[in-house]
Design an enzyme around this catalytic site. Structure first.
Site, short mmCIF file in Angstrom:
data_model
loop_
_atom_site.label_atom_id
_atom_site.label_comp_id
_atom_site.label_asym_id
_atom_site.label_seq_id
_atom_site.Cartn_x
_atom_site.Cartn_y
_atom_site.Cartn_z
CG HIS A 233 -1.81 -1.16 1.37
ND1 HIS A 233 -2.90 -1.39 0.55
CD2 HIS A 233 -1.80 -2.20 2.24
CE1 HIS A 233 -3.51 -2.50 0.90
NE2 HIS A 233 -2.87 -3.02 1.93
O1 RIB Z 1 -5.11 0.36 4.39
C1 RIB Z 1 -3.71 0.33 4.33
C2 RIB Z 1 -3.12 1.49 5.04
O2 RIB Z 1 -3.44 1.45 6.45
C3 RIB Z 1 -1.59 1.49 5.01
O3 RIB Z 1 -1.14 2.82 5.07
C4 RIB Z 1 -1.21 0.78 6.28
O4 RIB Z 1 0.10 1.15 6.74
C5 RIB Z 1 -2.25 1.29 7.22
O5 RIB Z 1 -1.81 2.56 7.71
#
Ligand code: RIB
Ligand code: CA
Length: 303
Positions: A233
């Site tokens: 992500h």
């Molecule tokens: O949904 C994924 C996000 O939420 C990423 O940034 C992970 O690190 C959490 O913060």
């Protein structure tokens, strides 16, 4: 080309740590002038510890680290994500940090540094509480922020924390709403694209083969975090700043649901003329990525 100077607001968290290492591997293109921490994946103290552990691993103790919000603006306390292990770095063996925290709250630091820089880029990969607080503290702040690149939201796909909301926006929907209402140009890398940016066995093997301490930590995070969530992500947000051409996007108007019910943190993305209903787009919504090129970019940054 001079390196893009930016503040990195994050909640490390294993994938934030991966994003840090990719960004720090490209000083030719990215100049992380400060790192601000927000509670999210784990509580604020482990977040500020983890941010400094990664900076010290990368030999970048010169980057100032500011602690920020320990809880969302409205909710009594934020969600903790079990995906990142109890320490938030997937059980990393990195030693505790020794570098000091900089004085001053993250929100004040964002305002002060943006005014000093004149036109600052912000990358955010955690709940948007610090950025929202900075906007409330300093109403003229949008004049000093050129653009925001953020990982968060789910425009056209289900959430990962509730059926309708992605984690960062679910933890602090009000902060997300304040940021998207700010008028600052935003690029949103939500689950629409980050679910395509997945770890592969080959990527892990290539990271391990590099053999440096940074690459070994990167591989550790890929293995242990990737076993719970294979989606990279937060590194996707850094990759956008480095190579936007590997992504596909649509322009839209994004607003965030702040109701206290099941839609809290949901992204309402208007793209068609009919849905826009005369409103101007406020967001570049990233919808796709060349996953192989993305993985290559991350590995090349490690080298
Ligand atoms: O949904 C994924 C996000 O939420 C990423 O940034 C992970 O690190 C959490 O913060
Ligand atoms: Ca994060």
């Amino acid at each position: 080309m001079t390196a893009l100077r930016f503040i990195y607001d994050c909640d490390p968290g294993a994938d934030d740590a991966l994003a840090m290492l990719v960004a720090l591997g490209r000083p030719d293109a990215l100049d992380m002038i400060a790192l601000t921490c927000v509670a999210g994946n784990v509580g604020l103290q482990p977040v500020v510890d983890n941010a400094r552990r990664i900076l010290e691993l990368a030999g970048r103790q010169d980057i100032v680290v500011h602690a920020g919000a320990a809880r969302p603006i409205m909710a009594s306390r934020g969600r903790i994500s079990i995906m990142h292990g109890s320490d938030g770095l997937a059980g990393s063996t990195l030693p505790p940090p020794t570098m000091p925290l900089a004085d001053g709250h993250a929100a004040q630091a964002i305002s002060r540094i943006a005014r000093m820089e004149g036109r600052l880029h912000v990358c955010a990969t955690g709940p948007l509480t610090n950025l929202a607080l900075a906007l409330l503290l300093d109403p003229e702040l949008p004049d000093f922020i050129e653009a925001i690149t953020l990982m968060g939201g789910a425009a056209f796909c289900p959430g990962n924390t509730t059926p309708l909301a992605e984690f960062n926006f679910a933890v602090d929907p009000h902060a997300a709403a304040i940021v998207f209402d700010s008028g600052i140009p935003i690029t949103m890398l939500g689950l629409d694209v980050t679910r395509q940016a997945v770890v592969t066995e080959e990527m892990i093997r290539e990271a391990e083969a590099i053999g440096t301490p940074v690459a070994r930590e990167f591989a550790h995070l890929l293995i242990h975090y990737g076993s719970k969530d294979p989606c990279l992500h937060d590194p996707a947000a850094i990759a956008w700043m480095l190579a936007p051409d590997m992504f596909s996007t649509v322009q839209g108007h994004v607003s965030i649901c702040t109701d206290s019910g099941p839609a809290a943190g949901q992204v309402v993305a208007a793209v068609s003329e009919r849905h826009l209903a005369g409103r101007e787009p406020n967001c570049t919504i990233v919808t796709g990525v060349d996953a192989e090129a993305f993985r290559r970019l991350c590995l090349d940054a490690l080298r």
